[in-house]
Design an enzyme around this catalytic site. Structure first.
Site, PDB file in Angstrom:
ATOM      1  NE  ARG A 115      -2.229  -1.272   3.814  1.00 53.79           N
ATOM      2  CZ  ARG A 115      -2.563   0.206   4.622  1.00 53.79           C
ATOM      3  NH1 ARG A 115      -3.273   0.838   4.815  1.00 53.79           N
ATOM      4  NH2 ARG A 115      -1.884  -0.207   5.721  1.00 53.79           N
ATOM      5  CE  LYS A 180       3.381  -6.346   5.589  1.00 52.68           C
ATOM      6  NZ  LYS A 180       3.096  -5.623   6.000  1.00 52.68           N
ATOM      7  NE  ARG A 314       3.976  -1.344  13.090  1.00 49.88           N
ATOM      8  CZ  ARG A 314       3.705  -1.951  12.299  1.00 49.88           C
ATOM      9  NH1 ARG A 314       2.195  -2.117  11.767  1.00 49.88           N
ATOM     10  NH2 ARG A 314       4.165  -1.628  10.581  1.00 49.88           N
TER      11      ARG A 314
HETATM   12  P1  ATP Z   1       1.405  -1.753   7.798  1.00 49.56           P
HETATM   13  O1  ATP Z   1      -0.059  -1.655   7.916  1.00 49.56           O
HETATM   14  O2  ATP Z   1       1.669  -2.786   8.930  1.00 49.56           O
HETATM   15  O3  ATP Z   1       1.725  -0.129   8.160  1.00 49.56           O
HETATM   16  P2  ATP Z   1       1.326  -2.111   4.791  1.00 49.56           P
HETATM   17  O4  ATP Z   1      -0.083  -3.020   5.240  1.00 49.56           O
HETATM   18  O5  ATP Z   1       1.113  -0.764   4.511  1.00 49.56           O
HETATM   19  O6  ATP Z   1       1.968  -1.823   6.631  1.00 49.56           O
HETATM   20  P3  ATP Z   1       2.526  -2.618   2.596  1.00 49.56           P
HETATM   21  O7  ATP Z   1       1.484  -2.239   2.565  1.00 49.56           O
HETATM   22  O8  ATP Z   1       1.113  -4.342   2.917  1.00 49.56           O
HETATM   23  O9  ATP Z   1       2.607  -2.706   4.598  1.00 49.56           O
HETATM   24  O10 ATP Z   1       3.176  -3.762   2.225  1.00 49.56           O
HETATM   25  C1  ATP Z   1       4.584  -3.293   2.920  1.00 49.56           C
HETATM   26  C2  ATP Z   1       5.294  -3.677   3.983  1.00 49.56           C
HETATM   27  O11 ATP Z   1       5.640  -4.555   4.126  1.00 49.56           O
HETATM   28  C3  ATP Z   1       6.685  -2.582   4.081  1.00 49.56           C
HETATM   29  O12 ATP Z   1       7.260  -1.615   3.982  1.00 49.56           O
HETATM   30  C4  ATP Z   1       7.715  -3.887   4.629  1.00 49.56           C
HETATM   31  O13 ATP Z   1       7.131  -3.769   5.626  1.00 49.56           O
HETATM   32  C5  ATP Z   1       6.784  -4.983   4.696  1.00 49.56           C
HETATM   33  N1  ATP Z   1       6.644  -6.174   3.438  1.00 49.56           N
HETATM   34  C6  ATP Z   1       7.637  -6.081   2.402  1.00 49.56           C
HETATM   35  N2  ATP Z   1       7.808  -7.430   1.980  1.00 49.56           N
HETATM   36  C7  ATP Z   1       7.034  -8.191   2.744  1.00 49.56           C
HETATM   37  C8  ATP Z   1       7.598  -9.960   2.424  1.00 49.56           C
HETATM   38  N3  ATP Z   1       8.152 -10.063   2.033  1.00 49.56           N
HETATM   39  N4  ATP Z   1       7.024 -10.146   3.604  1.00 49.56           N
HETATM   40  C9  ATP Z   1       6.934  -9.755   4.521  1.00 49.56           C
HETATM   41  N5  ATP Z   1       6.355  -8.917   5.458  1.00 49.56           N
HETATM   42  C10 ATP Z   1       7.117  -7.526   3.868  1.00 49.56           C
END
Ligand code: ATP
Length: 317
Positions: A115, A180, A314
């Protein structure tokens, strides 16, 4: 595409051609070896390989596990060796044709997205990077819950391949034992009824050690929970469950999917903090609103509805 991505793709393609025939790629160029290492190859001396147990994507293997009730639903399954982002490629395709039933996967993405433009890591041959085009006979306002619906589908797919403790983190993350394991990115390409959506799913299948080097959030991996080759089977189960749940949403609405999501909620009744560009909200996570908003009970006893978008959840430390 960024110049560095073009170079990475050339190197990755070259390595793929070699490892498909001889398991390892012998290379004297340190710069190339560094790129391969960054994308999850094991480097021993001048040899790059994918490591023990890696399972390359295989259309025949995937087909074996596809459900019979998808007959007539899937139009095209495309497996790319290397691309920038499967979601971007499928979106591009949507400018020319309906992408309903079209699936695009890649062994590796050089610019996988989460995202808000955040990076999604996709090492070579050890993740699922899957984008699926779906048409849903509903207006855009009724599919704002779609990443939650896809979350339920991803959780069911992981349970079906033998992962026991799968949980969901609002709005788009999939967790195993708090780490994750996957993320979901749904993007609307046709905004009028019937809407058309690119459903992007990333899941770690053997890549956690590479990802942990660059991601500071706890990371989980399907291979730590399932014995033997699982990547192609998981791809098929993801397709089966996503299509099934989208059809269910179309026919029945979100109500019972919302109940299922709440059973899988990793943070239910936990103290959390929600951060957005404008504010931080502390409180207890108490489930979902009727359209998939996160409900937070704040200290003053009031309930706040948190909408998706630029927000991050978080657990309160
Ligand atoms: P959050 O809600 O936890 O702040 P998000 O849901 O916005 O995060 P996403 O945009 O879904 O996060 O995913 C991007 C983030 O996930 C990255 O910034 C990194 O921290 C983490 N990430 C990236 N690649 C992977 C992966 N393959 N497995 C687990 N985590 C990852």
């Amino acid at each position: 595409m960024a110049h560095s991505d073009v170079i990475a793709q050339e190197v990755l393609m070259k390595a793929y051609t070699k490892i498909s025939s001889s398991k390892s790629y012998v290379c004297q160029d340190e710069r190339e070896l560094n790129i391969l290492k960054r994308f999850g190859f094991e480097i021993i001396g001048d040899r790059a390989n994918l490591g023990e147990g890696a399972e390359l994507l295989d259309a025949d293997q995937i087909s074996i596990h596809l459900s019979d009730d998808l007959e007539g639903t899937l139009r095209n399954i495309e497996i790319l060796t290397c691309t920038d982002s499967t979601n971007d490629r499928l979106q591009e395709r949507s400018k020319e044709m309906s992408i309903d039933g079209h699936i695009m996967m890649a062994e590796v993405q050089t610019a996988g997205r989460g995202r808000r433009g955040r990076k999604w890591e996709t090492p070579f041959g050890k993740t699922v990077a899957l984008s699926l085009g779906v048409s849903i006979d509903m207006p855009a306002s009724a599919v704002s819950c779609l990443s939650l619906v896809v979350g339920v589908a991803v959780a069911e797919a992981l349970l079906s391949v033998g992962v026991a403790d799968v949980r969901l983190k609002w709005p788009n993350d999939v967790l195993i034992e708090g780490g994750k394991v996957g993320g979901i990115l749904t993007e609307l390409v046709v905004a009028t009824k019937p809407v058309e959506v690119v459903v992007g799913i990333g899941i770690n299948v053997g890549s956690a050690s590479t990802i942990r080097q660059v991601v500071d959030y706890p990371v989980a991996d399907v291979c730590d929970y399932v014995e033997g080759p699982v990547r192609n089977r998981l791809v098929a189960e993801l397709i089966n469950h996503v299509v099934r749940q989208c059809r269910y949403l179309e026919a029945n609405g979100f109500a019972s999917l919302r109940e299922r999501w709440m059973q899988l909620d990793a943070f239910r009744s936990r103290e959390v903090v929600i951060t957005s560009p404008n504010e931080r909200v502390h409180g207890k996570a108490v489930g979902l609103g009727s359209n998939g908003e996160l409900l937070i009970q704040t200290e003053d006893g009031k309930r706040r509805k948190i909408l998706g978008g630029d927000v991050s959840l978080r657990e309160l430390a």
